[in-house]
Write a protein that holds these residues in place. Structure first.
Motif, PDB file in Angstrom:
ATOM      1  N   TYR A 135      48.282  43.851  42.065  1.00 35.12           N
ATOM      2  CA  TYR A 135      47.988  43.716  43.485  1.00 35.12           C
ATOM      3  C   TYR A 135      48.261  44.973  44.312  1.00 35.12           C
ATOM      4  O   TYR A 135      48.088  44.947  45.539  1.00 35.12           O
ATOM      5  CB  TYR A 135      48.795  42.554  44.071  1.00 35.12           C
ATOM      6  CG  TYR A 135      48.340  41.208  43.561  1.00 35.12           C
ATOM      7  CD1 TYR A 135      47.154  40.647  44.015  1.00 35.12           C
ATOM      8  CD2 TYR A 135      49.095  40.514  42.624  1.00 35.12           C
ATOM      9  CE1 TYR A 135      46.733  39.414  43.549  1.00 35.12           C
ATOM     10  CE2 TYR A 135      48.670  39.280  42.148  1.00 35.12           C
ATOM     11  CZ  TYR A 135      47.494  38.737  42.605  1.00 35.12           C
ATOM     12  OH  TYR A 135      47.056  37.519  42.136  1.00 35.12           O
ATOM     13  N   ARG A 138      42.020  36.947  48.894  1.00 30.77           N
ATOM     14  CA  ARG A 138      40.851  37.619  48.309  1.00 30.77           C
ATOM     15  C   ARG A 138      39.600  36.744  48.403  1.00 30.77           C
ATOM     16  O   ARG A 138      38.498  37.243  48.690  1.00 30.77           O
ATOM     17  CB  ARG A 138      41.138  37.935  46.836  1.00 30.77           C
ATOM     18  CG  ARG A 138      42.097  39.096  46.619  1.00 30.77           C
ATOM     19  CD  ARG A 138      42.347  39.319  45.137  1.00 30.77           C
ATOM     20  NE  ARG A 138      43.100  40.545  44.893  1.00 30.77           N
ATOM     21  CZ  ARG A 138      43.455  40.963  43.676  1.00 30.77           C
ATOM     22  NH1 ARG A 138      43.128  40.250  42.602  1.00 30.77           N
ATOM     23  NH2 ARG A 138      44.129  42.092  43.530  1.00 30.77           N
ATOM     24  N   LYS A 195      43.942  47.096  46.740  1.00 35.73           N
ATOM     25  CA  LYS A 195      43.458  46.738  45.416  1.00 35.73           C
ATOM     26  C   LYS A 195      44.517  47.051  44.368  1.00 35.73           C
ATOM     27  O   LYS A 195      45.319  47.977  44.524  1.00 35.73           O
ATOM     28  CB  LYS A 195      42.161  47.488  45.099  1.00 35.73           C
ATOM     29  CG  LYS A 195      40.995  47.092  45.970  1.00 35.73           C
ATOM     30  CD  LYS A 195      39.703  47.740  45.494  1.00 35.73           C
ATOM     31  CE  LYS A 195      38.535  47.333  46.386  1.00 35.73           C
ATOM     32  NZ  LYS A 195      38.282  45.879  46.296  1.00 35.73           N
ATOM     33  N   GLN A 204      42.802  44.049  36.438  1.00 35.27           N
ATOM     34  CA  GLN A 204      42.254  42.753  36.838  1.00 35.27           C
ATOM     35  C   GLN A 204      42.004  41.934  35.568  1.00 35.27           C
ATOM     36  O   GLN A 204      41.108  42.239  34.782  1.00 35.27           O
ATOM     37  CB  GLN A 204      40.944  42.924  37.618  1.00 35.27           C
ATOM     38  CG  GLN A 204      40.462  41.640  38.273  1.00 35.27           C
ATOM     39  CD  GLN A 204      39.352  41.888  39.288  1.00 35.27           C
ATOM     40  OE1 GLN A 204      38.967  43.022  39.540  1.00 35.27           O
ATOM     41  NE2 GLN A 204      38.844  40.817  39.864  1.00 35.27           N
ATOM     42  N   GLU A 220      36.463  38.655  39.633  1.00 37.19           N
ATOM     43  CA  GLU A 220      36.592  37.977  40.927  1.00 37.19           C
ATOM     44  C   GLU A 220      35.837  36.653  40.943  1.00 37.19           C
ATOM     45  O   GLU A 220      36.299  35.671  41.519  1.00 37.19           O
ATOM     46  CB  GLU A 220      36.075  38.885  42.042  1.00 37.19           C
ATOM     47  CG  GLU A 220      36.994  40.056  42.347  1.00 37.19           C
ATOM     48  CD  GLU A 220      36.563  40.788  43.589  1.00 37.19           C
ATOM     49  OE1 GLU A 220      35.481  40.470  44.132  1.00 37.19           O
ATOM     50  OE2 GLU A 220      37.314  41.681  44.042  1.00 37.19           O
TER      51      GLU A 220
END
Length: 861
Positions: free
Chosen positions: A395, A451, A537, A541, A545
């Motif tokens: 994060y 987000r 950002k 990840q 998303e």
């Protein structure tokens, strides 16, 4: 949600400042704490026995011994009462838990009943405040035959009194040892719990607590040969009893039953040395009544032997050379300095009112305690570092905020434990490490929601505001389910399990505080000062998303596989069976460490077999110098304690005893049932909460996934043969709470989507909900697993089985939340699954409509 009034800011930072202040004594050296003012916080957390060493002993008053003593006293009272009333009788005996007799003269039956009514009068009872209890019930089964029976209420009254008196006596004895902060309290109706932290010699404590210490001075019958009585099988003449001395070998004596003076007349007893022989002795002094009786008896019996008797064993039997009129004397025998001191402690503290038997014992040496502290601290540091690094990578700047909140969270847990005076155990450290892993769940929920709101087109400010607001209900729901499991753990657990439950419950409270006050305040401050135009950002990840994984298409396959694995686990449970620890089977566990070199398992077995201990398992444990010895359950507690003492003595020359756990058959049976009831109570409580908070279909789905998790975890325990004990039950209940936490988060999103997409087929809606929460589910599972893996690798052998169960359960719980909980809603017809699927454009239109509605609400506020 992002606006704070001045008084709210003051309260938030006041709470943080107080937490730092009250947690500080745990890291400051003792010299600094001693220099602080008395009104300041100077009290660190209390360390449990497994962290600083010491003994946990659960003792039980022997109910039958107490009953026998009361029946004997009742028989003597009957004899006295009828003699005073001049009533003739015959056949006065104790039979079948009652005292009975037959009145000789038919005309005296009523006089006998009237006289004996004195014994059946209610006595004052302190059990329930002011009240009374009838101790004896009188009946006449046939004319002239009178029977006095002890009532159940009377027995319980005597038991309660015996426990209260025992606590007083034990407190005096333990305090005489000079130990710090002992815990001595009643447990149930007939048990006394004794916990003495930091005790160097736990066997000495057991010896001191185990003796009734009934001291009497009685005359020796020199007219009868003790050898003749021994040869006749111990049948001593009427009015006398055969007793043995404490010498090696024991010397027999024929002792007159009449007690000259008892220990009740002692006012002092001190260890010392005989001026002539320089041998250890115990000097004693009587009160006025005792001195008079003792002086009179020695005057009348000059030249005879009198015996000093402790718990029916003759300590010494000196000859009365001259009258002893001063009311003081000395006890000599084969004493060492320590045994003389221990006897003086026993005599000063007084005699126990009844025999106490050790039914559970858990002893940890100070060396193992320090090792446990080092391992726990190392695991906590490594687990925290892993979680902090992961949050920072996932994060970015928001991860920094989450990490600051995480540190404050841990500080608050330590502060609250210090203020409450709670005891920190090794499972308690595990609870803190687990809280570290789970605390980020709230931040993950909030950040992922932020987000999501940003992807829908909200401004950065409104995304943060909506993220906090809409995550609130989900976080409260998910944490309350874990809190229910923690409360059940506290109610049904014992010792370290309670410590784990307390830590977990406190962690849930501090997590809610830091997520919705401290984190939100920091975010609000950052937004006001930086005015960012885009969300920070991260650097990694784990989940894209937006995902569109068709989970529901494989639901039938997963259900079938889950049922097959659950059935196989249950079959294994009853065929292969788990590796139950002594908590559930009874028996003894002894952890030893070789004083030099490696532990020789074969040699340990041979040594124990050589002294008649055959039901023994010896295995390596941790380091090569360590060994774990498991002895089978004895027929009764007294025999088990004797076997443990024998095993420790035979190994003491070459091994240090680091830990001893003894669980009697009575306690193990109780622990088994409390564990089963605890799991059922947790399931019932969580199901009720989910039912009230959502709908009945949700509750059944949640229970289905939870039962699946429990069955598969039990199967894992059987296959791996990891030892199942009380900490494993704690792991199961935590898995229940964690799995429900995950399930409730998904259900919360399902409920929200049911309102947003009223025409969407249920299968597609569940897929959408699972995909929307996938990032959060993966992130939370990874952070929790990072903390648990650190605990598994560095937390030490003692809790390794506990952590292994947790790791497996969390992986299974994560999968079942997705593949069991959500599809169950289809099986129970939450909503029709038929109808045309909704396209991506329609989903986006629904989200846009929803966004527009919420934007108006936010603007209005």
């Amino acid at each position: 949600m992002l606006y704070f009034k001045r008084w709210q800011t003051i309260l938030i930072w006041l709470a943080v400042a107080l937490s730092v202040l009250y947690a500080a004594p745990n890291v400051l050296p003792q010299s600094v704490l001693n220099s602080l003012p008395s009104w300041g916080p100077t009290r660190p957390m209390t360390l449990g026995l497994d962290l600083q060493g010491g003994s946990h002993i659960l003792m039980q008053v022997e109910r039958q011994d107490l009953i026998n003593e009361r029946l004997t006293a009742t028989r003597d009272d009957v004899r006295r009462v009828l003699r005073d009333a001049k009533v003739g009788y015959t056949g006065l005996t104790i039979s079948g838990g009652a005292v009975q007799l037959r009145v000789r003269d038919e005309g005296q039956r009523e006089a006998a009943r009237t006289a004996l009514n004195e014994l059946t009068q209610p006595i004052s009872s302190g059990l329930f405040g002011s009240g009374s209890v009838r101790e004896l019930d009188m009946s006449e089964p046939e004319p002239g035959l009178l029977r006095l029976t002890l009532s159940e209420g009377g027995i319980n009254y005597r038991l309660s009194n015996a426990v209260s008196q025992s606590i007083e006596v034990i407190s005096r004895r333990v305090n005489e040892l000079g130990t710090t902060e002992p815990i001595i309290q009643r447990q149930g109706l007939d048990r006394v719990l004794v916990q003495v932290p930091g005790l160097e010699d736990p066997q000495r404590l057991k010896d001191i607590l185990g003796q009734t210490a009934k001291l009497t001075f009685q005359m020796v019958d020199t007219t009868t040969s003790p050898q003749e009585v021994v040869a006749s099988g111990g049948r001593a003449p009427a009015g006398t009893t055969l007793m043995y001395s404490t010498d090696n070998p024991p010397v027999p004596y024929v002792i007159e039953d009449r007690v000259i003076v008892s220990g009740e007349n002692l006012v002092d007893a001190q260890p010392g040395f005989d001026q002539r022989t320089n041998e250890p002795i115990v000097s004693f002094r009587f009160d006025t009544r005792g001195a008079t009786r003792f002086g009179q008896a020695t005057q009348e019996n000059v030249g005879r032997l009198f015996a000093i008797i402790l718990d029916n064993q003759v300590i010494s039997a000196p000859q009365i050379r001259e009258p002893i009129l001063g009311g003081s004397g000395q006890i000599s025998g084969n004493f060492t300095v320590q045994s003389a001191n221990d006897l003086a402690v026993l005599l000063r503290a007084g005699a126990l009112p009844a025999t106490l038997t050790v039914v559970e014992e858990r002893t940890v040496g100070p060396g193992l305690g320090q090792d446990s502290i080092d391992a726990g601290v190392m695991a906590a540091i490594i687990g925290s570092v892993l979680v902090i690094v992961f949050m920072l990578a996932a994060y970015g700047f928001l991860g920094v905020i989450a990490n600051v909140a995480l540190i404050i969270n841990v500080v608050m847990i330590i502060a609250i434990l210090s203020v409450l005076g709670a005891t920190l155990t090794l499972p308690g450290i595990a609870g803190i490490v687990l809280t570290v892993g789970m605390a980020v769940d709230s931040n993950v929920l909030i950040y992922e929601r932020i987000r999501e709101e940003r992807r829908l087109g909200r401004t950065v400010l409104k995304s943060f505001d909506a993220g906090f607001e809409r995550a609130l209900a989900t976080i409260v729901d998910s944490n309350l389910t874990t809190l229910i499991a923690a409360l059940v753990l506290f109610l049904v657990g014992t010792g370290p399990v309670k410590g784990f439950a307390v830590t977990l419950a406190i962690g849930i409270g501090t997590t809610l505080f830091t997520a919705f006050t401290f984190t939100r305040w920091i975010v609000a401050l950052w937004l006001r000062r930086s005015k960012p135009t885009e969300l920070p950002k991260g650097y990694v990840q784990l989940v894209p998303e937006v995902t569109r994984i068709p989970f529901m298409k494989v639901r039938l396959h997963v259900f079938v596989l889950s049922i097959l694995l659950s059935v196989a686990s249950i079959v294994l449970l009853f065929t292969v069976k788990p590796n139950f620890g002594i908590d559930f089977t009874g028996g003894t566990l002894i952890e030893v460490r070789a004083k030099g070199g490696d532990a020789d398992l074969g040699d340990i077995r041979q040594r124990l077999a050589g002294v008649g201990i055959h039901e023994v398992q010896v295995q390596g444990f941790g380091e090569t110098s360590d060994a774990l010895i498991r002895l089978g359950a004895a027929e009764d507690e007294a025999a088990g304690n004797a076997t443990v003492q024998q095993a420790q003595q035979i190994l003491s020359a070459d091994y240090d005893v680091r830990r001893t756990e003894v669980v009697g058959p009575t306690v193990s049976n109780e622990l088994m049932w409390s564990a089963v009831l605890g799991v059922l109570a947790a399931l019932g409580g969580i199901m009720l909460y989910v039912w009230i908070r959502f709908e009945w279909q949700f509750a059944i789905g949640a229970i289905m996934s939870t039962i699946n998790d429990i069955c598969l975890t039990l199967g894992f325990l059987v296959v791996t043969q990891i030892q199942v004990d009380l900490t494993t039950v704690a792991a199961l209940l935590t898995i229940v709470g964690y799995s429900l936490n995950d399930t409730v988060v998904i259900y919360d999103r399902v409920r929200e989507n049911l309102r947003r997409f009223k025409k969407m087929p249920l299968g597609q809606l569940l897929d959408l909900s699972d995909n929307e929460m996938l990032a959060r589910t993966v992130m939370t599972s990874v952070t929790t697993l990072l903390a648990l893996v650190a605990l598994y690798l560095f937390g030490g052998e003692v809790i390794r089985s506990f952590v292994a169960s947790m790791i497996f359960g969390i992986v299974i719980g994560t999968l079942s939340s997705i593949f069991i909980s959500a599809p169950a809603l289809i099986f129970f017809n939450l909503r029709s699954t038929k109808g045309p699927a909704i396209s991506e454009d329609e989903i986006r239109a629904g989200e846009a409509k929803d966004l527009k509605t919420i934007s108006k609400e936010v603007s209005a506020t």
